[in-house]
Design a protein around this motif. Structure first.
Motif, mmCIF file in Angstrom:
data_model
loop_
_atom_site.group_PDB
_atom_site.id
_atom_site.type_symbol
_atom_site.label_atom_id
_atom_site.label_comp_id
_atom_site.label_asym_id
_atom_site.label_seq_id
_atom_site.Cartn_x
_atom_site.Cartn_y
_atom_site.Cartn_z
ATOM 1 N N GLY A 109 98.007 6.878 78.672
ATOM 2 C CA GLY A 109 98.587 8.211 78.547
ATOM 3 C C GLY A 109 97.787 9.257 79.312
ATOM 4 N N PHE A 110 98.147 10.507 79.096
ATOM 5 C CA PHE A 110 97.515 11.612 79.804
ATOM 6 C C PHE A 110 97.165 12.722 78.827
ATOM 7 N N ALA A 111 96.064 13.405 79.114
ATOM 8 C CA ALA A 111 95.703 14.578 78.333
ATOM 9 C C ALA A 111 96.705 15.693 78.615
ATOM 10 N N ALA A 112 96.945 16.521 77.615
ATOM 11 C CA ALA A 112 97.866 17.640 77.789
ATOM 12 C C ALA A 112 97.208 18.727 78.638
ATOM 13 N N HIS A 113 98.033 19.558 79.257
ATOM 14 C CA HIS A 113 97.501 20.647 80.080
ATOM 15 C C HIS A 113 96.636 21.587 79.254
ATOM 16 N N ALA A 114 96.958 21.712 77.966
ATOM 17 C CA ALA A 114 96.158 22.595 77.107
ATOM 18 C C ALA A 114 94.715 22.110 76.997
ATOM 19 N N HIS A 115 94.524 20.796 77.041
ATOM 20 C CA HIS A 115 93.159 20.250 76.970
ATOM 21 C C HIS A 115 92.397 20.540 78.261
ATOM 22 N N TRP A 116 93.093 20.422 79.397
ATOM 23 C CA TRP A 116 92.428 20.704 80.674
ATOM 24 C C TRP A 116 92.078 22.188 80.771
ATOM 25 N N ARG A 117 92.957 23.031 80.271
ATOM 26 C CA ARG A 117 92.759 24.481 80.366
ATOM 27 C C ARG A 117 91.787 25.004 79.312
ATOM 28 N N GLY A 118 91.673 24.279 78.216
ATOM 29 C CA GLY A 118 90.867 24.763 77.102
ATOM 30 C C GLY A 118 89.386 24.462 77.260
ATOM 31 N N LYS A 119 88.685 24.561 76.157
ATOM 32 C CA LYS A 119 87.230 24.361 76.172
ATOM 33 C C LYS A 119 86.845 22.886 76.218
ATOM 34 N N GLU A 120 87.819 21.991 75.939
ATOM 35 C CA GLU A 120 87.500 20.557 75.870
ATOM 36 C C GLU A 120 86.997 20.012 77.209
#
Length: 564
Positions: free
Chosen positions: A437-448
């Motif tokens: 699967g793939f990480a969501a865009h929110a994870h890339w954009r966020g602090k994670e």
């Protein structure tokens, strides 16, 4: 009132049997009321209505959504037509070619027996059970693609996967294994021998030990879908000994790609080679390895039956890989005797360890093990995942460890290194999206993401440095070189494992290289997730690792590691 209640309690304490009798009567009465309420207010179904729904034309009947239930064994209505389309896919259509739509309201008006009968009839339109068949690991009954899931396998899931790939038959074995094919090449056996319950579906049969429960699939637009997955391999020079390299040949005056792929699929060969008006079928072998591609202009002769297709020439063949699975490298087992040495398959997370395990298992025929236990990998067919890493039954052990004590526990190691930019993104996707699967865009954009890079980037470097320092007999393999030159690099890896492998088997691996854990490329982001500071930090780590490799007279990191 209190006195009366006290007498009531004392009466039942002295006579417990009376108390339990009273309780049973109370529960029985409540159940009857509940059942009665289920029928109140529901419209009756006339005999004519029920008969027309059951016995009417298939194209006029509505289709209940069956989810992952076994054929004819259950019923479930989601009330959403889109769910049906997603689960059944475009291959599941009516006789008029139109897609099935949302079922009408079955609630209340239909009896449970009627629901089950309609469900069975509709399932029979999609797939027909044809019996229990013998299966042999050396000569499969169904020789198309296969996949395993030792936790969630269902009859429908197997059928759906085979149908989506255009196969005519779907077979289930050992409760968790699914095999596809265009014809059955095995004997029919007693139904009693298919006696194993599906891992993901209670009450449903999924074959047995070396026994297949086989279904005949009813595909929509069968001829159009059947070759949608044929893969173009390129233009190749005619092999020296044609009859040995490609054993099946047929003259085709009205040649087309579909006709040649059709023939080779029917003959159960994974390669279809078009040579003007001749079609050749075979396997990748040392006589025809498909390693030296020619300029496609040398094969640019139009097909006689298709103006816009190239059909090759008598001296230069256009080659396609059919949907037939090359089974020469699919058999796997545990080591026959306990290994005297422990060999690590070491890598930083996200560096392709699972893919490398898949290649090693196909190349050697032996299961790989793991320092950990990952249930999802076990369920997908990595049976060595469940063994303790010191059991000695597996050919090598997956590990991401980088401590001195853990490294020195192994007698040798294959150290798999990958470009840190891509390894970090792959591991981030795995962490937040699973193995494929793939990480969501929110994870890339966020602090994670920044926090992940800050913690994991140094580990990418120290992992390699520690294995170079503390490891015994370390073979360094770069992920990028393994992709680019699979046979050579996999041959080096197998050599360290001490297993003699035929080159034909390595060529078989090459045609089955993707496996079940390949992402369809790293998802394209709208922006580069690496900041300038991140790139400077990672570039420094790359230089450190490159220097460490060269200091041990090894090839440095590939050029594409550098930037960015």
């Amino acid at each position: 009132m209190a006195k009366l209640w006290f007498k009531f309690q004392r009466y039942f304490r002295r006579k417990p049997l009376r108390f339990f009798t009273f309780l049973a009567l109370y529960l029985t009465a409540g159940s009857l009321v509940f059942l009665h309420s289920g029928f109140v207010g529901q419209p009756a179904v006339s005999q004519n209505q029920a008969s027309s729904a059951v016995a009417g034309p298939a194209e006029d009947a509505e289709l209940p959504f069956l989810g992952d239930l076994h054929l004819g064994r259950g019923f479930q209505d989601t009330g959403e037509a889109s769910s049906i389309a997603r689960r059944y896919g475009p291959w599941f259509k009516g006789k008029d070619g139109s897609e099935r739509t949302k079922p009408s309201d079955y609630g209340g008006a239909w009896s449970r027996a009627l629901k089950g009968r309609v469900a069975r009839e509709k399932e029979e339109e999609r797939a027909k059970y044809i019996g229990c068949y013998l299966d042999d690991t050396q000569s499969r009954a169904l020789r198309g693609v296969s996949f395993f899931d030792y936790k969630k396998m269902t009859v429908f899931r197997c059928q759906d996967n085979c149908a989506e790939r255009g196969y005519l038959y779907a077979g289930l074995e050992f409760g968790a294994e699914c095999y596809c094919g265009h014809k059955i090449q095995a004997a029919n056996v007693s139904e009693a021998e298919c006696d194993m319950e599906c891992k993901g579906e209670r009450g449903s049969v999924c074959g047995g030990a070396n026994r297949l429960s086989v279904y005949r699939l009813q595909l929509a637009q069968e001829s159009a879908r059947r070759y949608g997955s044929a893969v173009f391999r390129g233009c190749f020079r005619r092999p020296d000994n044609l009859s040995l390299a490609l054993p099946v040949t047929a003259a085709m005056p009205n040649m087309s790609v579909d006709k040649c792929v059709d023939l080779c699929t029917e003959k159960e060969y994974p390669l279809a080679a078009l040579a003007g008006t001749a079609c050749h079928c075979g396997f990748p072998t040392t006589r025809f390895p498909l390693h030296e591609r020619e300029d496609e202009q040398l094969c640019a002769q139009k097909c006689s039956a298709e103006e816009f297709e190239s059909c090759g020439t008598p001296s230069h063949f256009i080659v396609y890989q059919t949907q037939v699975q090359d089974n020469r490298c699919m058999d796997r087992r545990f080591l026959p005797a306990k290994s005297k040495q422990l060999i690590a398959l070491a890598s930083f997370p996200g560096a392709g360890n699972t893919w490398a395990r898949h290649l090693i298992e196909l190349a050697t025929g032996f299961y790989t093990g793991s320092y950990y236990f990952d249930g999802s990998l076990y369920n997908k067919g990595f049976k060595g995942e469940r063994d303790h890493w010191r059991s000695g039954r597996t050919i090598c052990i997956k590990t991401h460890e980088s401590g001195q004590k853990e490294i020195e526990a192994f007698d040798a190691a294959i150290l798999l290194i990958r470009n840190p930019y891509k390894a970090l993104m792959a591991e981030f996707n795995r962490k937040y999206g699973g193995h494929i699967g793939f990480a969501a865009h929110a994870h890339w954009r966020g602090k994670e993401w920044p926090e992940f890079v800050r913690n994991y980037a140094p580990w990418w470097a120290t992992h390699t440095l520690d294995w170079l320092q503390f490891g015994k007999r370390v073979l360094v393999v770069h992920f990028e070189e393994l992709k680019r030159d699979l046979c050579v690099q996999l041959g080096r890896m197998v050599g360290l494992l001490g297993v003699a492998v035929r080159e034909d088997r390595l060529l078989c691996v090459e045609s089955q290289k993707d496996g079940n854990f390949k992402r369809s490329g790293l998802r394209k982001l709208e922006y580069d997730p690496y900041t300038a500071d991140m790139r400077r930090t990672i570039a420094a780590y790359i230089k450190t690792v490159d220097a460490a490799l060269r200091g041990r007279n090894l090839t440095g990191v590939p050029e594409d590691y550098y930037p960015r």
